[in-house]
Design an enzyme around this catalytic site. Structure first.
Site, PDB file in Angstrom:
ATOM      1  N   TYR A   1      55.147 -50.406 165.545  1.00  0.00           N
ATOM      2  CA  TYR A   1      53.991 -51.350 166.003  1.00  0.00           C
ATOM      3  C   TYR A   1      53.325 -50.706 167.306  1.00  0.00           C
ATOM      4  O   TYR A   1      53.685 -50.068 168.277  1.00  0.00           O
ATOM      5  CB  TYR A   1      54.484 -52.534 166.536  1.00  0.00           C
ATOM      6  CG  TYR A   1      53.514 -53.415 167.491  1.00  0.00           C
ATOM      7  CD1 TYR A   1      52.306 -53.946 166.853  1.00  0.00           C
ATOM      8  CD2 TYR A   1      53.391 -53.540 168.746  1.00  0.00           C
ATOM      9  CE1 TYR A   1      51.480 -54.672 167.155  1.00  0.00           C
ATOM     10  CE2 TYR A   1      52.486 -54.063 169.504  1.00  0.00           C
ATOM     11  CZ  TYR A   1      51.157 -54.755 168.843  1.00  0.00           C
ATOM     12  OH  TYR A   1      50.360 -55.371 169.307  1.00  0.00           O
TER      13      TYR A   1
ATOM     14  N   SER B   1      62.284 -41.635 166.802  1.00  0.00           N
ATOM     15  CA  SER B   1      62.555 -42.952 166.301  1.00  0.00           C
ATOM     16  C   SER B   1      63.104 -43.953 167.110  1.00  0.00           C
ATOM     17  O   SER B   1      63.769 -43.533 168.421  1.00  0.00           O
ATOM     18  CB  SER B   1      63.521 -42.890 165.217  1.00  0.00           C
ATOM     19  OG  SER B   1      63.147 -42.066 164.040  1.00  0.00           O
TER      20      SER B   1
ATOM     21  N   ARG C   1      68.628 -41.578 177.346  1.00  0.00           N
ATOM     22  CA  ARG C   1      69.898 -41.963 176.483  1.00  0.00           C
ATOM     23  C   ARG C   1      71.271 -41.976 177.593  1.00  0.00           C
ATOM     24  O   ARG C   1      71.126 -41.252 178.542  1.00  0.00           O
ATOM     25  CB  ARG C   1      70.428 -41.406 175.444  1.00  0.00           C
ATOM     26  CG  ARG C   1      69.438 -40.951 174.324  1.00  0.00           C
ATOM     27  CD  ARG C   1      70.015 -39.986 173.115  1.00  0.00           C
ATOM     28  NE  ARG C   1      68.852 -39.761 172.279  1.00  0.00           N
ATOM     29  CZ  ARG C   1      68.669 -38.643 171.802  1.00  0.00           C
ATOM     30  NH1 ARG C   1      69.919 -37.730 172.091  1.00  0.00           N
ATOM     31  NH2 ARG C   1      67.873 -38.434 170.972  1.00  0.00           N
TER      32      ARG C   1
ATOM     33  N   THR D   1      18.554 -87.085 150.191  1.00  0.00           N
ATOM     34  CA  THR D   1      17.954 -85.622 150.359  1.00  0.00           C
ATOM     35  C   THR D   1      16.413 -85.617 150.799  1.00  0.00           C
ATOM     36  O   THR D   1      15.914 -85.033 151.453  1.00  0.00           O
ATOM     37  CB  THR D   1      18.038 -85.041 148.934  1.00  0.00           C
ATOM     38  OG1 THR D   1      17.862 -85.999 147.960  1.00  0.00           O
ATOM     39  CG2 THR D   1      19.493 -85.006 148.820  1.00  0.00           C
TER      40      THR D   1
ATOM     41  N   HIS E   1      56.487 -45.127 159.270  1.00  0.00           N
ATOM     42  CA  HIS E   1      57.311 -46.326 158.990  1.00  0.00           C
ATOM     43  C   HIS E   1      57.741 -47.200 160.213  1.00  0.00           C
ATOM     44  O   HIS E   1      57.998 -46.661 161.297  1.00  0.00           O
ATOM     45  CB  HIS E   1      58.717 -45.663 158.439  1.00  0.00           C
ATOM     46  CG  HIS E   1      58.934 -44.253 158.121  1.00  0.00           C
ATOM     47  ND1 HIS E   1      58.784 -43.934 156.773  1.00  0.00           N
ATOM     48  CD2 HIS E   1      59.007 -43.118 158.831  1.00  0.00           C
ATOM     49  CE1 HIS E   1      58.935 -42.406 156.687  1.00  0.00           C
ATOM     50  NE2 HIS E   1      59.162 -42.171 157.884  1.00  0.00           N
TER      51      HIS E   1
ATOM     52  N   ALA F   1      21.578 -79.338 155.034  1.00  0.00           N
ATOM     53  CA  ALA F   1      22.872 -79.103 155.426  1.00  0.00           C
ATOM     54  C   ALA F   1      23.195 -80.358 156.293  1.00  0.00           C
ATOM     55  O   ALA F   1      24.167 -80.117 157.344  1.00  0.00           O
ATOM     56  CB  ALA F   1      23.160 -77.613 156.265  1.00  0.00           C
TER      57      ALA F   1
ATOM     58  N   ALA G   1      59.948 -43.743 163.123  1.00  0.00           N
ATOM     59  CA  ALA G   1      60.358 -44.953 162.729  1.00  0.00           C
ATOM     60  C   ALA G   1      60.654 -45.790 163.784  1.00  0.00           C
ATOM     61  O   ALA G   1      61.572 -45.278 164.706  1.00  0.00           O
ATOM     62  CB  ALA G   1      61.387 -44.744 161.529  1.00  0.00           C
TER      63      ALA G   1
ATOM     64  N   GLY H   1      21.835 -86.973 134.874  1.00  0.00           N
ATOM     65  CA  GLY H   1      20.337 -87.297 134.272  1.00  0.00           C
ATOM     66  C   GLY H   1      19.813 -86.248 133.622  1.00  0.00           C
ATOM     67  O   GLY H   1      20.067 -84.921 133.918  1.00  0.00           O
TER      68      GLY H   1
ATOM     69  N   LYS I   1      31.674 -79.382 155.914  1.00  0.00           N
ATOM     70  CA  LYS I   1      31.283 -78.595 154.320  1.00  0.00           C
ATOM     71  C   LYS I   1      30.785 -77.363 154.675  1.00  0.00           C
ATOM     72  O   LYS I   1      31.351 -76.524 153.979  1.00  0.00           O
ATOM     73  CB  LYS I   1      30.778 -79.654 153.486  1.00  0.00           C
ATOM     74  CG  LYS I   1      30.847 -79.100 152.185  1.00  0.00           C
ATOM     75  CD  LYS I   1      30.295 -80.014 151.121  1.00  0.00           C
ATOM     76  CE  LYS I   1      28.694 -79.991 151.215  1.00  0.00           C
ATOM     77  NZ  LYS I   1      28.198 -80.985 149.844  1.00  0.00           N
TER      78      LYS I   1
END
Length: 430
Positions: A339, A378, A413, A82, A336, A9, A353, A135, A22
């Protein structure tokens, strides 16, 4: 017979055109080198990884995942190639298997075939319909007698379809004697591991060809090779899971990390991504949903849901456009457009929602705790840290910024008011 494994490697992998080494490019969620180490660990307890380019970075990542791996630094300036990589390498067991770190698709069965028998060297061989550019390996009476570069082949040798796949299992005592004898008298001034085959043949040693599948032994040298290897690995993973009972709709559109596990009856719809060490038990993931490093049991997600790392969902429904991050949900419905982050939610609770857990203040993350049988209306904002006890109703549109005791209605509210004739004043008569 006891086996040691050496994994090469050390290469820079310039054709990858990447600052990432790689062998650390990932296939199905795991670096290529890790796939090689996993295969090696199935047959050996003595594994050496040869490093040079970005050696500290690679060694750090390997040590974070594995124990008892031996590392050897190639002196690439003085001993390139190698064969040069094997200079100064010593292994414990009587036979040494030499693998390449950029071959992530090799199976245990192939390694067992390569390490069986009593030949001095077992050499991996691929039959190619069109071996142009390679080869040729000349085989007589089931023995390798010569490796001939294409430019040096005669007409008969050009018709040979057997080529070197690059993996060898060698008698360790023989290997330790041959490696110091390698020379770099070639155009590239490199030390080639293939020269040990010529040494063995010249001494009358037995070099046995082991025929392998090209798909397994194809090296990954470019981003195109990487994509092709990913396709093969994904096909293998999904075929094995479907044979084990996982239902998949349009499996060619599904991505599954090689570390993911499934139990019971699981179903994955089209476009699903299962990432990291996700664990799914009796779970249905609907179309175009993403599950990352989480535990799900007796649950369903989506369509187009996302479960981010560190989450635990049991008996839970996560609907469309719901994102869950580092949260523990037990018997919850969130149907719906929500988060849920850094939260714990109890059985029987419903998340409406547009509900958002406001878990980040710009510096720190905070927890939201929701008890059992809580109805969150909601468009509610839950400003963490906050604790809502059992049997609570949160009215739609509420901003919850302090703890809520058991059994209450929480509502924040402002009263609605109307302004008469405002439409006509604003737009005029119509």
């Amino acid at each position: 017979m006891s086996i040691s494994v050496v994994i090469l490697a050390a290469g820079q992998g310039t054709r990858m055109k990447s600052s990432t080494p790689k062998v650390l490019h990932t296939i199905s969620g795991k670096p290529m080198l890790f796939h090689a180490i996993d295969a090696a660990k199935e047959i050996s307890d003595d594994i050496t990884v040869i490093l040079h380019h970005q050696e500290e970075r690679i060694q750090k990542e390997v040590e974070a995942e594995y124990e008892n791996i031996i590392f050897h630094r190639q002196d690439a300036k003085n001993f390139p190639g190698t064969g040069g990589a094997m200079k100064g390498v010593y292994t414990r067991h009587e036979r040494t298997l030499i693998l390449n770190g950029d071959m992530p698709l090799i199976k245990k069965s192939s390694l067992e075939a390569l390490t069986s028998g009593d030949a001095d060297i077992n050499m991996s061989i691929i039959r190619l319909e069109d071996p142009s550019g390679y080869g040729r390996v000349i085989i007589e009476d089931d023995k390798v007698v010569e490796i001939v570069e294409q430019k040096d082949c005669n007409e008969a040798q050009l018709c040979t379809q057997t080529v070197n796949a690059g993996i060898y299992a060698v008698d360790t005592a023989l290997l330790e004697r041959y490696i110091p004898l390698l020379r770099n008298d070639n155009a590239q001034k490199e030390y080639y591991l293939t020269d040990i085959v010529k040494m063995a043949v010249d001494e009358g040693r037995t070099v046995h060809p082991v025929y392998v599948e090209e798909e397994e032994f194809k090296g990954v040298n470019s981003k195109l090779d990487l994509a092709r290897a990913e396709e093969i690995m994904q096909r293998r993973i999904k075929e094995a899971l479907m044979m084990a009972g996982v239902t998949m709709c349009l499996p060619e559109t599904i991505y599954i990390d090689c570390r993911a596990t499934f139990e019971g009856e699981c179903e994955l719809e089209n476009g699903v991504r299962i990432q990291g060490a996700a664990q799914l038990v009796n779970t249905h993931i609907k179309a175009h949903s993403v599950i990352e490093d989480s535990y799900l049991k007796n649950s369903d997600v989506g369509p187009m849901g996302r479960v981010r790392p560190g989450s635990k969902l049991v008996d839970t429904h996560i609907g469309n456009f719901v994102e869950v991050k580092k949260s523990d949900l037990n018997g919850v419905k969130a149907g719906h457009l929500s988060y849920i982050g850094d939260a714990q939610i109890g059985e029987g609770s419903n998340i409406g929602a547009g509900v958002i857990t406001c878990n980040y203040d710009g510096k720190n993350k905070f927890r939201t705790i929701i008890g059992k049988n809580v109805f969150v209306g909601s468009d509610t904002q839950l400003v963490a840290p906050v604790c809502i006890e059992d049997d609570v109703i949160i009215a739609a549109g509420t901003t919850v910024n302090k703890d809520v005791e058991k059994g209450v209605l929480a509502i924040s509210r402002t009263p609605m008011r109307t302004v008469k004739n405002f439409f006509y004043k604003f737009f005029g008569d119509k």
